[in-house]
Design an enzyme around this catalytic site. Structure first.
Site, mmCIF file in Angstrom:
data_model
loop_
_atom_site.group_PDB
_atom_site.id
_atom_site.type_symbol
_atom_site.label_atom_id
_atom_site.label_comp_id
_atom_site.label_asym_id
_atom_site.label_seq_id
_atom_site.Cartn_x
_atom_site.Cartn_y
_atom_site.Cartn_z
ATOM 1 C CG ASP A 76 -1.809 1.209 1.321
ATOM 2 O OD1 ASP A 76 -1.683 2.115 0.474
ATOM 3 O OD2 ASP A 76 -2.636 1.262 2.250
ATOM 4 C CB SER A 156 -5.803 12.529 -15.634
ATOM 5 O OG SER A 156 -7.101 12.724 -16.158
ATOM 6 C CE1 TYR A 169 -8.216 9.982 -11.718
ATOM 7 C CE2 TYR A 169 -8.697 11.819 -13.181
ATOM 8 C CZ TYR A 169 -8.130 10.581 -12.957
ATOM 9 O OH TYR A 169 -7.459 9.944 -13.975
ATOM 10 C CE LYS A 173 -4.335 10.845 -11.797
ATOM 11 N NZ LYS A 173 -3.175 9.944 -11.975
#
Length: 261
Positions: A76, A156, A169, A173
């Site tokens: 992890d 992204s 997100y 990013k």
């Protein structure tokens, strides 16, 4: 066209040969991470696949005969000490480190501002920013010693242009791209080249079936990217062909940013 290897690279092309080099790919059990690992192994690199998903052992077994040596580690990346564990394991098993691919990420969640708590934002930053920061920091001296050190972020298009939702997100990013540029500026003097790839929607489980139609409609090319198309750029950035490229974000989005999101 001549003989090609498992990655579709002409056998006579030495400029993408990674024989003797060692790579770490995070989030390597499935999807894009699996494709990146396959690509690098096919170019001759030894690859440590890292993922907290137990499937990573099966993925490593599947890639065992692709090219370079393949091994795996279940970890992890958000846990304390994970950066040292990953790098130490790589050095113990392969003896060096040349290429670091930050691919691990959290699925796009489609939440807007009022639905995104500070705790949710922290969850995204832990994996998308803090983990690659720590891993890059720990890997730095070994990448510098390599003489051909490479760090590749899988970011992204929503880190470049906000999509109006998925705050955890898109904001993490965007921060990831800032981290990439900062690392590129600092590490270039040590011979470490740092770049990012910013895909649009890719045909993996990160795009749930219920959003497949709307995601496809947003792409002028009329389809999603395949994982191998992103992996081809990873292989390029890891190779000597990309020896004069650093601090750059390479967009791979089928023209989506030409028309907005």
């Amino acid at each position: 066209m001549g003989n090609v290897n498992a990655a579709g690279i002409p056998a006579e092309d030495p400029s993408q040969d990674l024989t003797g080099r060692v790579a770490i790919v995070t989030g390597a059990a499935r999807g894009m991470g699996r494709a990146h690992a396959r690509r690098l192994a096919a170019q001759g690199a030894s690859v440590l696949l890292v993922d907290r998903d137990g499937v990573v052992a099966e993925t490593a077994a599947e890639l065992a005969n692709v090219g370079g040596r393949v091994d795996h580690l279940a970890a992890d990346l958000t846990a304390e000490g994970a950066d040292a564990l990953v790098v130490d394991t790589c050095l113990e098993r392969f003896g060096r480190l040349d290429i670091l691919v930050h691919n691990a990420g959290i699925m796009h969640d489609w939440r807007r501002l009022k639905e995104t708590s500070p705790e949710e934002l922290d969850r995204y930053f832990a994996l998308n920013v803090r983990a690659p920061y720590a891993l890059s920091r720990t890997a730095r001296p070994h990448l510098a010693r390599s003489g051909s050190g490479r760090i590749v972020f899988i970011s992204s298009q929503w880190g470049q242009v906000p999509d109006g939702h998925s705050y955890g997100y898109m904001v993490s990013k965007a921060a990831q791209l800032g981290l990439m540029k900062a690392l590129a500026q600092e590490l270039v003097g040590e011979g470490i080249l740092v770049n990012a790839i910013a895909p649009g929607a890719v045909r993996t489980r990160m795009v749930p079936d219920e959003y497949l139609e709307v995601e496809t409609a947003a792409v002028p090319l009329g389809r999603l990217a395949e994982p191998g198309e992103i992996a081809a750029l990873v292989g390029f950035l890891a190779s000597d062909q990309a020896g004069f490229i650093t601090g750059q974000t390479l967009p791979v989005n089928g023209g989506a940013l030409l028309v907005g999101i």
